[in-house]
Structures are given as C-alpha cells and as structure tokens.
Design a protein around this motif. Structure first.
Motif, PDB file in Angstrom:
ATOM      1  N   TYR A  56     -36.926  53.490  92.821  1.00  0.00           N
ATOM      2  CA  TYR A  56     -37.459  52.842  92.528  1.00  0.00           C
ATOM      3  C   TYR A  56     -39.281  52.549  92.977  1.00  0.00           C
ATOM      4  O   TYR A  56     -39.842  51.471  92.714  1.00  0.00           O
ATOM      5  N   TYR A  57     -39.862  53.630  93.746  1.00  0.00           N
ATOM      6  CA  TYR A  57     -41.011  53.493  94.272  1.00  0.00           C
ATOM      7  C   TYR A  57     -41.679  54.080  93.753  1.00  0.00           C
ATOM      8  O   TYR A  57     -42.803  54.412  93.800  1.00  0.00           O
ATOM      9  N   CYS A  58     -40.841  55.135  92.802  1.00  0.00           N
ATOM     10  CA  CYS A  58     -42.761  56.330  91.858  1.00  0.00           C
ATOM     11  C   CYS A  58     -42.739  56.023  90.732  1.00  0.00           C
ATOM     12  O   CYS A  58     -42.096  55.666  89.965  1.00  0.00           O
ATOM     13  N   GLN A  74     -44.567  71.897  90.718  1.00  0.00           N
ATOM     14  CA  GLN A  74     -43.533  70.427  90.910  1.00  0.00           C
ATOM     15  C   GLN A  74     -43.442  69.380  89.887  1.00  0.00           C
ATOM     16  O   GLN A  74     -44.912  69.741  89.162  1.00  0.00           O
ATOM     17  N   SER A  75     -42.966  68.863  89.602  1.00  0.00           N
ATOM     18  CA  SER A  75     -42.721  67.959  87.767  1.00  0.00           C
ATOM     19  C   SER A  75     -41.385  66.607  88.572  1.00  0.00           C
ATOM     20  O   SER A  75     -40.918  66.427  89.721  1.00  0.00           O
ATOM     21  N   GLY A  76     -41.856  65.885  87.517  1.00  0.00           N
ATOM     22  CA  GLY A  76     -40.312  64.980  87.513  1.00  0.00           C
ATOM     23  C   GLY A  76     -39.015  65.859  87.394  1.00  0.00           C
ATOM     24  O   GLY A  76     -39.414  67.031  86.810  1.00  0.00           O
ATOM     25  N   LEU A  94     -36.994  69.881  98.708  1.00  0.00           N
ATOM     26  CA  LEU A  94     -36.706  68.564  98.047  1.00  0.00           C
ATOM     27  C   LEU A  94     -36.283  67.883  98.847  1.00  0.00           C
ATOM     28  O   LEU A  94     -35.760  67.975  99.743  1.00  0.00           O
ATOM     29  N   ARG A  95     -37.206  66.488  99.064  1.00  0.00           N
ATOM     30  CA  ARG A  95     -37.370  65.522  99.862  1.00  0.00           C
ATOM     31  C   ARG A  95     -36.133  64.370  99.941  1.00  0.00           C
ATOM     32  O   ARG A  95     -35.576  64.347  99.050  1.00  0.00           O
ATOM     33  N   VAL A  96     -35.579  64.462 100.978  1.00  0.00           N
ATOM     34  CA  VAL A  96     -34.190  63.150 101.390  1.00  0.00           C
ATOM     35  C   VAL A  96     -34.727  62.193 100.650  1.00  0.00           C
ATOM     36  O   VAL A  96     -34.013  60.956 100.814  1.00  0.00           O
ATOM     37  N   GLU A  97     -35.721  61.413 100.676  1.00  0.00           N
ATOM     38  CA  GLU A  97     -36.871  60.531 101.019  1.00  0.00           C
ATOM     39  C   GLU A  97     -36.069  59.663 102.499  1.00  0.00           C
ATOM     40  O   GLU A  97     -37.139  58.940 102.898  1.00  0.00           O
ATOM     41  N   THR A  98     -34.800  59.455 102.540  1.00  0.00           N
ATOM     42  CA  THR A  98     -34.451  58.645 104.229  1.00  0.00           C
ATOM     43  C   THR A  98     -33.530  59.364 104.525  1.00  0.00           C
ATOM     44  O   THR A  98     -32.384  59.638 103.453  1.00  0.00           O
ATOM     45  N   SER A 148     -25.239  63.212  97.221  1.00  0.00           N
ATOM     46  CA  SER A 148     -26.127  64.508  96.169  1.00  0.00           C
ATOM     47  C   SER A 148     -27.211  65.636  97.143  1.00  0.00           C
ATOM     48  O   SER A 148     -27.409  66.891  96.706  1.00  0.00           O
ATOM     49  N   ARG A 149     -28.394  64.369  97.350  1.00  0.00           N
ATOM     50  CA  ARG A 149     -29.474  65.471  97.856  1.00  0.00           C
ATOM     51  C   ARG A 149     -29.006  66.316  99.225  1.00  0.00           C
ATOM     52  O   ARG A 149     -29.653  67.384  98.889  1.00  0.00           O
ATOM     53  N   VAL A 150     -28.377  65.898  99.747  1.00  0.00           N
ATOM     54  CA  VAL A 150     -27.826  67.039 101.143  1.00  0.00           C
ATOM     55  C   VAL A 150     -26.937  68.422 100.311  1.00  0.00           C
ATOM     56  O   VAL A 150     -27.390  68.902 100.793  1.00  0.00           O
ATOM     57  N   TYR A 164     -45.605  56.072 102.598  1.00  0.00           N
ATOM     58  CA  TYR A 164     -45.073  55.464 101.387  1.00  0.00           C
ATOM     59  C   TYR A 164     -46.083  54.138 101.016  1.00  0.00           C
ATOM     60  O   TYR A 164     -46.927  53.105 101.676  1.00  0.00           O
ATOM     61  N   ILE A 165     -46.547  54.621  99.921  1.00  0.00           N
ATOM     62  CA  ILE A 165     -47.623  53.791  98.966  1.00  0.00           C
ATOM     63  C   ILE A 165     -47.240  52.982  97.904  1.00  0.00           C
ATOM     64  O   ILE A 165     -46.773  53.696  96.991  1.00  0.00           O
ATOM     65  N   VAL A 166     -47.084  52.203  97.912  1.00  0.00           N
ATOM     66  CA  VAL A 166     -46.919  50.808  96.880  1.00  0.00           C
ATOM     67  C   VAL A 166     -47.869  51.263  95.892  1.00  0.00           C
ATOM     68  O   VAL A 166     -49.008  51.314  95.768  1.00  0.00           O
TER      69      VAL A 166
HETATM   70  N1  SAM Z   1     -38.745  65.041  90.976  1.00  0.00           N
HETATM   71  C1  SAM Z   1     -39.076  65.924  92.606  1.00  0.00           C
HETATM   72  C2  SAM Z   1     -38.105  65.688  93.499  1.00  0.00           C
HETATM   73  O1  SAM Z   1     -37.750  64.677  93.020  1.00  0.00           O
HETATM   74  O2  SAM Z   1     -38.175  66.179  94.058  1.00  0.00           O
HETATM   75  C3  SAM Z   1     -40.548  66.418  92.594  1.00  0.00           C
HETATM   76  C4  SAM Z   1     -41.186  65.571  92.234  1.00  0.00           C
HETATM   77  S1  SAM Z   1     -41.465  63.929  93.301  1.00  0.00           S
HETATM   78  C5  SAM Z   1     -42.545  62.909  92.366  1.00  0.00           C
HETATM   79  C6  SAM Z   1     -42.220  64.215  94.302  1.00  0.00           C
HETATM   80  C7  SAM Z   1     -42.497  63.491  95.937  1.00  0.00           C
HETATM   81  O3  SAM Z   1     -43.109  61.779  96.187  1.00  0.00           O
HETATM   82  C8  SAM Z   1     -41.338  62.306  96.074  1.00  0.00           C
HETATM   83  O4  SAM Z   1     -40.006  63.440  96.866  1.00  0.00           O
HETATM   84  C9  SAM Z   1     -41.406  61.521  96.875  1.00  0.00           C
HETATM   85  O5  SAM Z   1     -41.166  61.301  98.823  1.00  0.00           O
HETATM   86  C10 SAM Z   1     -42.618  61.778  96.645  1.00  0.00           C
HETATM   87  N2  SAM Z   1     -43.972  60.163  95.687  1.00  0.00           N
HETATM   88  C11 SAM Z   1     -43.156  59.542  95.492  1.00  0.00           C
HETATM   89  N3  SAM Z   1     -43.632  57.865  94.881  1.00  0.00           N
HETATM   90  C12 SAM Z   1     -44.163  57.851  96.297  1.00  0.00           C
HETATM   91  C13 SAM Z   1     -44.965  56.574  96.500  1.00  0.00           C
HETATM   92  N4  SAM Z   1     -44.727  55.230  96.162  1.00  0.00           N
HETATM   93  N5  SAM Z   1     -44.817  57.253  98.202  1.00  0.00           N
HETATM   94  C14 SAM Z   1     -45.378  57.520  98.877  1.00  0.00           C
HETATM   95  N6  SAM Z   1     -44.798  59.203  97.923  1.00  0.00           N
HETATM   96  C15 SAM Z   1     -43.850  59.299  97.079  1.00  0.00           C
END
Ligand code: SAM
Length: 370
Positions: free
Chosen positions: A66-68, A105-107, A165-169, A187-189, A238-240
């Motif tokens: 939702y943030y990306c 890095q990629s989507g 691989l970020r867990v994000e939180t 699944s991430r973990v 986090y940046i919107v």
């Molecule tokens: N698709 C891969 C993944 O999900 O691991 C790698 C690319 S993903 C775009 C890389 C990272 O960008 C994410 O793990 C997330 O933490 C960060 N990211 C995405 N949207 C963001 C946002 N709005 N603000 C800050 N970081 C963001």
C-alpha cells in the motif's frame, strides 16, 4: 531509574533499556547515544564505508504494497526492465570504479522469464568482473522480493551471496495494515530463514514513521534482527507517495519529518549498539527527508552506502516514494558527491572490497575474504 550514561555502559541492552534510549529527545543525550554507537562501530567494523552500486533493473511488480510507488495497481508508472547488456554495462562500470559490490534491485516478479534473466545476469557479472583487484568478481546482493526456495538456491549457485528482504515491520497488525491480505509477515520471515539456510548473508529492515507505528514496535524490530541473527540491516523513513493507498497520510507524515528523522537515526545507533558487527546501510530515503541524511546515518553507526547506477533514462520510473534524491545526477556526479559526503564525516571508502558483514564472516568462520 538508570541514567542514559549508565545504560550506555552496559554491553548487552535489554528491551527496557532500548526503549529508554529510543525515547530520548534531549540533544545532549542523543549525542551520547550517537557517540557510543560510533565507538561500537569503530571497535567492531572499523572506519570504512563500503559501496554497493545500486541497479534498479526493473520496476515491474506483482505485489501491491500500500505504501509503494511501483505497486502493481499504480497504472501511472511507465514500466521497464533493463536489458541484460545494460545491467552488465552498469556492473562493469561499478567494478572499474572500485566499488567492489553491486545490488540488483527490482519490483517483485516470480515468473521463469524473470528469474532466468536474474540467474543469467548474476553468472555473467561474476565472469566479466574478475580482475587482480577483485579475484572473485563483484560481490552481488539481490533485492528482488519473495521467491520460491528453489529460485533462491539457483541464484546463490549462480554467484549472488547476499540477499535483502525487508520485513517492513515485525508487528503483525501493522504489517497487515500496509499490505493486502495475500502478502503476509509469516511468508517474509519464512523467506529470510530459507535464505539463511541456503548460505546467503541475509539483510532485512523496516520503514520508520509508518502511521500507527510506536516506539515499542521499533524496539521489537531491533530485537527481531538480533534474535534472527540478521547479517545486514537497511532501514529508512517512510515517505508518502501520492499515487498509493496510503496517500491520505501525506500531511500527517510530513508534519512529523523531524521526529521521523530522529527516530531513524536512533534506530541506526541502537541497531549498532545491539547488533554490533552487522552491516548497516545509510539509505537514500534518509537523504530525502534531510539533505545530509546519509552523512548523519554514517555518523550514527551505518557503514554501507548504495551509489546510484540505474541509467538516468529510467531512474524517474523507479520512484518508490516522492522527492527521491539523485534522480537527475549521473553516476559520475553521484560518485564524487558521495565520496565528499563520506570524507566530511571523517570516514574512508573501502574501495575494491566486498565489505561483507563481519557478523556473517565470524558466524561461518571462513577465510577472511574481503
Ligand atoms: N520488491 C523487492 C522487495 O519487496 O523486497 C525490492 C524492491 S522494494 C521497492 C524495496 C524497498 O523499498 C521496500 O522493502 C520498502 O521498504 C521500500 N519502500 C517502498 N516504498 C517506500 C516508501 N513509500 N517509503 C520508504 N520506503 C519505501
């Protein structure tokens, strides 16, 4: 109650102590934390900052975070995937500059065409970057999301040796609030565990300043990194992005910029104090919210930076968030600018080295490969 000074003298910080430290807002006390983190960095990792040339090779994504900004539902994005030749050219340039390591890095995509491309490219990068200075070729970090174990195995066998691989939180409720139901924290973990079993150096991280995120959540994130024996950490604010599900938070998140910056820097410092010998990145997102954000990240205990190598023509299409810096700077300009920034905080660049996580190296107790 112990003073900040007394807490900082402990070698092992418990949850309560970490929570005390992350709540500090007095500038003098923040300086005490920063300088303790800096000492821990120098004692455990040394003065060098390691580069990972960043190639954002595709913004095609099947996920819908939702943030990306590049989430699949954002139909305003011009989608691209770099050719094999473009990626190899970037890798070659990276090696010639003495950067030592590369991040691809990629989507997220899980189809065979995509995973075959990555596998082929990793093999070729290894072959074409061997030199007297880099006898094992460039170090390769992958950041391409959740994949099947078999795919991770193939990519490791091809020559990639680090995975982000970020867990994000790590808070399940907060994770659910920023992802669609089919994307899960479990699944991430699980992926992180599989990557570790395969032999990758494993990196993870979180976003800081998510709506609903508390200081307790952030402390739990740090304890997760410690307990899961993570080798590398990449965290950032986090940046919107206005074309996402979470656009309604734009005003409130921006109003908290200073607080989010402070939290981000304290997270880096506390990560250094708790995990000691891991690699920690000063992320580009830090520079988005503060011009000298990456230097501050280094000063608070980070030791990795990712210079931009994505070709200029597509860089504006890889906007995860708004106001991403360096979208107009070519890689030569990025190089000069970063080196100045690193020297400005009294640090040195570790050229022609992989700059592996010492935490990982100690764990496997292998030969001291640079
Ligand atoms: N698709 C891969 C993944 O999900 O691991 C790698 C690319 S993903 C775009 C890389 C990272 O960008 C994410 O793990 C997330 O933490 C960060 N990211 C995405 N949207 C963001 C946002 N709005 N603000 C800050 N970081 C963001």
């Amino acid at each position: 109650m112990s003073s900040i000074d007394t807490i900082l003298q402990k070698d092992v910080l418990d949850r309560e102590s970490i929570l005390r430290l992350i709540a500090v807002r007095d500038p003098e006390q923040i300086e005490l934390i920063r300088s303790a983190a800096n000492r821990t960095l120098l004692e455990n990792c040394g003065n060098k900052v390691f580069y990972r040339g960043l190639v954002e090779f595709s913004n095609v994504c099947i996920s819908d975070c939702y943030y990306c900004g590049i989430r699949k539902s954002n139909h305003g994005v011009n989608r691209y995937t770099l050719s094999e030749q473009d990626i190899l050219e970037a890798a070659q340039w990276c090696a010639e500059q003495g950067y030592g390591s590369l991040v691809l890095q990629s989507g997220e995509r899980t189809d065979r065409t995509f995973t075959d491309l990555v596998e082929r490219v990793v093999k070729k990068i290894k072959e074409c970057t061997v030199s007297p200075k880099l006898p094992d070729g460039l170090g390769i970090t992958l950041c391409i999301g959740e994949q099947e174990p078999e795919v991770y195995r193939r990519l490791f066998a091809a020559g990639a040796h680090r995975y982000l691989l970020r867990v994000e939180t790590t808070n399940p409720q907060l994770f659910r609030s920023i992802h669609p139901p089919q994307q899960t924290l479990e699944s991430r973990v699980r992926c992180l565990e599989i990557l570790k079993q395969i032999g990758f150096q494993v990196g993870t991280g979180v976003m800081i300043g998510l709506p609903g995120q508390t200081l307790e959540h952030l402390v739990d994130d740090l304890l997760f990194f410690r307990d899961r024996d993570i080798d590398m950490v990449g965290m950032g604010p986090y940046i919107v992005h206005s074309d996402t599900e979470m656009k309604q938070y734009k005003v409130s998140v921006e109003a908290q910029r200073d607080e989010i910056l402070t939290r981000s820097l304290l997270m880096i410092a506390l990560c250094r104090l708790v995990l000691k010998d891991v690699n920690i990145a000063a992320t580009t997102a830090l520079q988005t919210i503060k011009e000298n954000g990456r230097e501050l990240g280094l000063d608070f205990g980070a030791n990795v930076i990712m210079p931009q190598l994505t070709p200029l023509e597509v860089r504006k299409d890889y906007l995860l968030y708004e106001d991403k810096p360096c979208v107009d700077e070519n890689r030569e300009q990025c190089r000069g600018c970063l080196e100045r920034r690193i020297r400005s905080v009294g640090r040195e660049v570790g050229f022609d080295q992989w700059g592996d996580s010492l935490h990982f190296r100690k764990k496997v107790n292998g030969p001291g490969r640079s």
